[in-house]
Design an enzyme around this catalytic site. Structure first.
Site, short mmCIF file in Angstrom:
data_model
loop_
_atom_site.label_atom_id
_atom_site.label_comp_id
_atom_site.label_asym_id
_atom_site.label_seq_id
_atom_site.Cartn_x
_atom_site.Cartn_y
_atom_site.Cartn_z
N ASN A 1 -6.01 6.00 10.99
CA ASN A 1 -7.28 6.32 11.63
C ASN A 1 -7.82 5.18 12.48
O ASN A 1 -8.33 5.39 13.59
CB ASN A 1 -8.31 6.70 10.56
N LYS A 2 -7.70 3.95 11.96
CA LYS A 2 -8.22 2.80 12.71
C LYS A 2 -7.46 2.61 14.02
O LYS A 2 -8.06 2.29 15.06
CB LYS A 2 -8.13 1.52 11.87
N SER A 3 -6.15 2.83 14.00
CA SER A 3 -5.36 2.67 15.23
C SER A 3 -5.71 3.72 16.27
O SER A 3 -5.41 3.55 17.45
CB SER A 3 -3.86 2.72 14.90
N THR B 1 -8.93 2.80 7.15
CA THR B 1 -8.44 1.50 7.61
C THR B 1 -6.98 1.56 8.04
O THR B 1 -6.43 0.57 8.50
CB THR B 1 -8.57 0.45 6.48
N ARG C 1 -6.30 20.01 22.60
CA ARG C 1 -4.98 19.88 23.22
C ARG C 1 -4.65 18.39 23.28
O ARG C 1 -5.42 17.60 23.81
CB ARG C 1 -4.94 20.50 24.61
N ALA D 1 -4.45 11.10 21.06
CA ALA D 1 -4.13 11.26 22.50
C ALA D 1 -4.54 12.64 23.00
O ALA D 1 -3.71 13.43 23.47
CB ALA D 1 -2.65 11.01 22.75
N ASP E 1 -1.76 15.14 21.38
CA ASP E 1 -0.61 14.80 20.55
C ASP E 1 -0.80 15.19 19.09
O ASP E 1 0.18 15.40 18.37
CB ASP E 1 -0.31 13.30 20.64
N ASP F 1 0.82 -1.21 0.00
CA ASP F 1 0.00 0.00 0.00
C ASP F 1 0.86 1.26 0.00
O ASP F 1 0.48 2.27 -0.59
CB ASP F 1 -0.93 0.00 1.22
#
Length: 268
Positions: free
Chosen positions: A169-171, A166, A153, A190, A155, A45
């Site tokens: 974003n998924k993580s 997928t 506010r 975060a 990370d 990918d």
């Protein structure tokens, strides 16, 4: 049929690329680096992302197809040992009905970056992310359709396409969105949530006719990432994200539904 091949650069991908050229030449396909009808990505990918950005100025007239050399990907759906079959289908020699294969179109993300030093526009296939260069927290105001939504506010912030939903974003806990839906997704990285600082804390899916603006709200050294391309910025004013009018086209010589890709990738 005019084609071009872009490979990952490792030995296996280079060997497969040479094999592809030999087979394509024998089938009458014409190698064309300037105006190909189809760009073949050999690798994974990440290689497809590189191929897309290599031909981004001509992407509206090009269809992409991916050959993976490792695990099945979301953009690379042909295996290495299937290259002869792919070449035959591209040439129309395997099945004359395949002279007009199915073309699918995936939404892209348009990103406008406004800095004190100037304005730049980019197109993303997967996602745009905004983080701190030194790994610290960032402060950014997020507006949706020109109305303030939150003061973020944390990370960082990730804005993804449906096909990119997928990936990173998924993580981050975002939803996976089918590429037939013209939308973008905003996911927090975060975020800080306590009695003083409050953010939504969940991903937001915005339709095509919406836009979001991210304003830098303090002097901070930031890292902007457009897919796989990192750009440090120390004078950011704002970033506008919206679904692009342009789309990427993939050529499908056989059916491979999106949810089958999701199942194969994450459930085995």
């Amino acid at each position: 049929m005019r084609y071009y091949v872009l490979d990952r650069g490792d030995q296996l991908s280079q060997d497969l690329s040479r094999s592809f050229h030999e087979l394509a030449g024998a089938q009458g396909l014409k190698l064309d680096a300037e105006s190909p009808d189809i760009v073949v990505s050999i690798g994974g990918d990440g290689t497809m992302l590189h191929a897309f950005h290599t031909f981004i100025d001509r992407a509206s007239s090009i269809a992409f197809v991916g050959v993976h050399t490792g695990h099945l990907g979301f953009y690379a759906d042909w295996k290495a040992d299937e290259i002869p079959e792919l070449v035959q289908l591209m040439s129309g020699q395997k099945d004359r009905r395949q002279l007009n294969p199915r073309i699918v179109h995936y939404p892209l993300l348009e990103v406008e970056v406004i800095k004190k030093s100037g304005t730049s526009s980019f197109i993303c296939l997967n996602e745009f992310t905004l983080k701190s260069v030194d790994g610290g927290t960032i402060v950014a105001q997020v507006d949706i359709n020109d109305q303030m939504f939150e003061m973020f506010r944390g990370d960082g912030i990730c804005v993804s396409t449906p096909s990119g939903s997928t990936a990173y974003n998924k993580s981050l806990g975002g939803a996976m969105v089918h590429p037939s839906i013209e939308a973008m997704q905003i996911s927090e990285i975060a975020s800080i949530n306590n009695r003083v600082f409050r953010t939504m804390g969940s991903a937001l899916v915005l339709p095509k006719h919406h836009h979001c603006d991210i304003y830098s709200r303090k002097e901070q050294n930031l890292m902007l990432t457009i897919d796989h391309i990192n750009t440090p910025v120390n004078d950011l004013i704002s970033v506008r994200c919206q679904v692009a009018e342009q789309k990427i086209s993939f050529v499908r010589y056989r059916p491979f539904p999106f949810w089958n890709r999701v199942r194969n990738a994450f459930l085995g």
